[in-house]
Design an enzyme around this catalytic site. Structure first.
Site, PDB file in Angstrom:
ATOM      1  N   HIS A 149      -1.560  -7.839   2.189  1.00 25.89           N
ATOM      2  CA  HIS A 149      -1.689  -8.168   3.670  1.00 25.89           C
ATOM      3  C   HIS A 149      -2.924  -7.909   4.591  1.00 25.89           C
ATOM      4  O   HIS A 149      -3.065  -8.150   5.543  1.00 25.89           O
ATOM      5  CB  HIS A 149      -0.406  -8.014   4.381  1.00 25.89           C
ATOM      6  CG  HIS A 149      -0.235  -6.754   5.014  1.00 25.89           C
ATOM      7  ND1 HIS A 149      -0.274  -6.046   6.085  1.00 25.89           N
ATOM      8  CD2 HIS A 149       0.228  -5.704   4.311  1.00 25.89           C
ATOM      9  CE1 HIS A 149       0.122  -4.857   6.449  1.00 25.89           C
ATOM     10  NE2 HIS A 149       0.210  -4.575   5.144  1.00 25.89           N
ATOM     11  N   THR A 182      12.898  -7.605 -11.045  1.00 29.49           N
ATOM     12  CA  THR A 182      12.347  -9.028 -10.900  1.00 29.49           C
ATOM     13  C   THR A 182      11.142  -8.815 -10.128  1.00 29.49           C
ATOM     14  O   THR A 182      11.295  -8.563  -8.934  1.00 29.49           O
ATOM     15  CB  THR A 182      13.288 -10.127 -10.685  1.00 29.49           C
ATOM     16  OG1 THR A 182      14.495  -9.923 -11.997  1.00 29.49           O
ATOM     17  CG2 THR A 182      12.783 -11.512 -11.135  1.00 29.49           C
ATOM     18  N   GLN A 203      -7.812  -0.337   3.116  1.00 26.40           N
ATOM     19  CA  GLN A 203      -8.783  -0.843   3.961  1.00 26.40           C
ATOM     20  C   GLN A 203     -10.336  -1.219   3.677  1.00 26.40           C
ATOM     21  O   GLN A 203     -11.035  -1.475   4.476  1.00 26.40           O
ATOM     22  CB  GLN A 203      -8.852   0.211   5.233  1.00 26.40           C
ATOM     23  CG  GLN A 203      -7.433   0.403   5.918  1.00 26.40           C
ATOM     24  CD  GLN A 203      -7.198  -0.810   6.856  1.00 26.40           C
ATOM     25  OE1 GLN A 203      -7.667  -1.795   7.043  1.00 26.40           O
ATOM     26  NE2 GLN A 203      -5.879  -0.947   7.460  1.00 26.40           N
ATOM     27  N   CYS A 263       1.760   1.457  12.235  1.00 24.37           N
ATOM     28  CA  CYS A 263       3.051   2.355  12.117  1.00 24.37           C
ATOM     29  C   CYS A 263       3.025   3.542  12.980  1.00 24.37           C
ATOM     30  O   CYS A 263       4.176   4.226  12.987  1.00 24.37           O
ATOM     31  CB  CYS A 263       3.076   2.434  10.676  1.00 24.37           C
ATOM     32  SG  CYS A 263       1.589   2.944   9.828  1.00 24.37           S
ATOM     33  N   ASN A 321      -8.557   3.598   8.229  1.00 27.65           N
ATOM     34  CA  ASN A 321      -7.797   2.451   8.985  1.00 27.65           C
ATOM     35  C   ASN A 321      -8.327   2.439  10.474  1.00 27.65           C
ATOM     36  O   ASN A 321      -8.453   1.450  11.057  1.00 27.65           O
ATOM     37  CB  ASN A 321      -6.482   2.575   8.517  1.00 27.65           C
ATOM     38  CG  ASN A 321      -5.868   3.532   8.739  1.00 27.65           C
ATOM     39  OD1 ASN A 321      -6.151   4.554   8.055  1.00 27.65           O
ATOM     40  ND2 ASN A 321      -4.926   3.792   9.605  1.00 27.65           N
ATOM     41  N   GLY A 328       0.952  -1.139   0.033  1.00 26.60           N
ATOM     42  CA  GLY A 328      -0.040   0.091   0.088  1.00 26.60           C
ATOM     43  C   GLY A 328       0.843   1.298   0.162  1.00 26.60           C
ATOM     44  O   GLY A 328       0.491   2.042  -0.785  1.00 26.60           O
ATOM     45  N   THR A 329       1.962   1.208   0.826  1.00 27.78           N
ATOM     46  CA  THR A 329       2.756   2.501   0.916  1.00 27.78           C
ATOM     47  C   THR A 329       3.220   2.912  -0.395  1.00 27.78           C
ATOM     48  O   THR A 329       3.425   3.936  -0.815  1.00 27.78           O
ATOM     49  CB  THR A 329       3.786   2.156   1.821  1.00 27.78           C
ATOM     50  OG1 THR A 329       3.214   1.793   3.154  1.00 27.78           O
ATOM     51  CG2 THR A 329       4.775   3.442   2.072  1.00 27.78           C
TER      52      THR A 329
HETATM   53  C1  LIG Z   1      -5.144   3.013   4.499  1.00 30.75           C
HETATM   54  C2  LIG Z   1      -3.800   2.442   4.520  1.00 30.75           C
HETATM   55  N1  LIG Z   1      -3.138   3.099   3.578  1.00 30.75           N
HETATM   56  C3  LIG Z   1      -1.647   2.030   3.466  1.00 30.75           C
HETATM   57  C4  LIG Z   1      -1.227   1.507   4.333  1.00 30.75           C
HETATM   58  C5  LIG Z   1       0.140   0.842   4.190  1.00 30.75           C
HETATM   59  O1  LIG Z   1       0.114  -0.369   3.410  1.00 30.75           O
HETATM   60  P1  LIG Z   1       1.260  -1.319   3.414  1.00 30.75           P
HETATM   61  O2  LIG Z   1       1.429  -1.843   4.897  1.00 30.75           O
HETATM   62  O3  LIG Z   1       0.954  -2.663   2.490  1.00 30.75           O
HETATM   63  O4  LIG Z   1       2.412  -0.563   3.010  1.00 30.75           O
HETATM   64  C6  LIG Z   1      -2.155   1.050   5.195  1.00 30.75           C
HETATM   65  C7  LIG Z   1      -1.633   0.064   6.341  1.00 30.75           C
HETATM   66  O5  LIG Z   1      -1.714  -0.052   7.332  1.00 30.75           O
HETATM   67  C8  LIG Z   1      -3.209   1.567   5.291  1.00 30.75           C
HETATM   68  O6  LIG Z   1      -3.930   0.902   6.531  1.00 30.75           O
END
Ligand SMILES: Cc1ncc(COP(=O)(O)O)c(C=O)c1O
Length: 381
Positions: A199, A235, A177, A323, A149, A71-72
């Site tokens: 995940h 890759t 989410q 995080c 989230n 996601g990041t």
């Molecule tokens: C709304 C949202 N965006 C982005 C992320 C980041 O995703 P990733 O952990 O796959 O980098 C999260 C993870 O908690 C999230 O809840």
């Protein structure tokens, strides 16, 4: 006694069928998808199948799916790529976005880009009037999450997209989410870009995707090879991608059953807390939200004390985004809702998943009741 995991918004346990898919990929599909020989072609078929499965879950074409590290990265690719594509105009986002969006926006602002952070109402939903307020100039990009989230609140992404289009802006939604919890369709939403993370839907960590609407020429951020239509060199993480694809296939097949199950458990939990423990409140919007998330305030308590005590009893919950959990500051999402520091510090997030059952909720309620009353007595004495 088995532990009770109520932190599915932080991460989900990989589904056994996902683990099996990844194992099979490591054993039989270890070739390089870019190789021309038979090993390469086997790997390429795994990659293509996963792309189809991810695309099918969100109503996209396979060619519109870019695999990322999660996601990041998807959020970074969307915002950084979008801001390069539209060098003029402001970037608009909401005050309750995940740090993957907010910190990227801050970084773009530090580089001189105009960024406007839009407020949300006390129910955790974007203040639509603030979005539409006459702005100072052109808008390049709007990024609004689909589901928050910490609260689970659903944001008005479709309406925001309609408005963004009138401004000629690119529309991105962080749907990390939401995907796997509610039906998500990129055409219905009308968005240009949509972030997903494996995940959060019983897939592996370190893999995700960005939907990029066909025709949008997003620039690459990683250079060095032809992978992912030259948008992301390197890759591919094929076992991760294979597991992600399987997780998406399962999410599509079991979406309704999973959401009904989570909704039932969440309602059971909230009824038990609100009726059985005084000085409690539910944060966010009671209706417009994903079915698995409950954010609860326990008046007068520091939620971190509650979390640590629950952990000793084998119950895993959280204060909010994993995080952010080291920061020990009031949850910024609850602060954005207008809550005081004391209120924001008193809130716990409990997020259910398909592995939970009614017994988990009953035991959590029992332990919550005794722990809250013990902690409150300690404060009074
Ligand atoms: C709304 C949202 N965006 C982005 C992320 C980041 O995703 P990733 O952990 O796959 O980098 C999260 C993870 O908690 C999230 O809840």
């Amino acid at each position: 006694m088995k532990g009770i995991y109520l932190d599915h918004n932080a991460t989900t346990p990989p589904h056994p069928a996902v683990v099996e898919e990844m194992r099979a990929c490591l054993e039989q599909g270890w070739g390089n998808p870019s190789s021309i020989h038979a090993h390469g072609q086997t790997a390429k078929r795994i990659l293509d199948l996963a792309r189809h499965r991810v695309a099918a879950l969100v109503g996209a074409e396979p060619e519109e799916i870019l695999f990322t590290s999660g996601g990041t990265e998807s959020d970074n690719q969307a915002l950084r790529g979008g801001s390069i594509l539209r060098p003029e105009g402001a970037i608009l986002t909401s005050a309750i976005e995940h740090s993957a969006v907010l910190d990227t926006c801050k970084n773009l602002a530090a580089q001189g880009r105009e960024v406007r952070i839009l407020p949300v109402a006390s129910n955790g939903i974007l203040d639509f009037d603030a979005l539409k307020a006459p702005s100072n100039g052109p808008v390049a990009l709007v990024s609004l999450m689909l589901a928050n989230n910490d609260l689970g609140t659903l944001q008005p992404v479709r309406e925001t997209t309609e408005w963004a289009k009138t401004q000629g802006a690119i529309m991105h939604t962080d749907a990390v989410q939401a995907v796997g919890k509610i039906a998500v369709d990129v055409r219905e939403l009308g968005v240009d870009l949509l972030s997903i993370s494996a995940h959060k839907l019983y897939g592996p960590k370190g893999v995700g995707a960005l939907f990029i609407r066909r025709g949008l020429q997003l620039p690459a951020l990683l250079h060095g090879g032809p992978q992912e239509r030259r948008l992301r060199a390197g890759t591919e993480n094929l076992p991760g991608i294979a597991g992600f694809g399987k997780a998406c296939e399962l999410a599509k097949a079991h979406l309704e059953r999973r959401s009904a199950h989570c909704r039932h458990l969440r309602d059971l939990l909230e009824r038990g807390v609100l009726e059985g423990i005084s000085g409690t409140r539910c944060n966010g919007d009671p209706k417009q939200r994903v079915p698995n998330t409950s954010n609860l305030s326990f008046e007068g308590l520091i939620a971190e004390d509650l979390l640590l005590n629950l952990d000793l009893d084998g119950i895993s919950v959280s204060l909010g985004a994993a995080c952010q959990s080291e920061s020990r500051k009031p949850n910024p999402v609850l602060k954005a809702l207008g809550q005081s520091d004391a209120e924001a510090l008193s809130s716990l997030r409990l997020s259910m998943g398909e592995g939970n059952d009614e017994d988990d909720i009953r035991r959590t309620l029992e332990i919550l009741k005794t722990t809250v009353s013990r902690l409150r007595q300690r404060i009074q004495s």
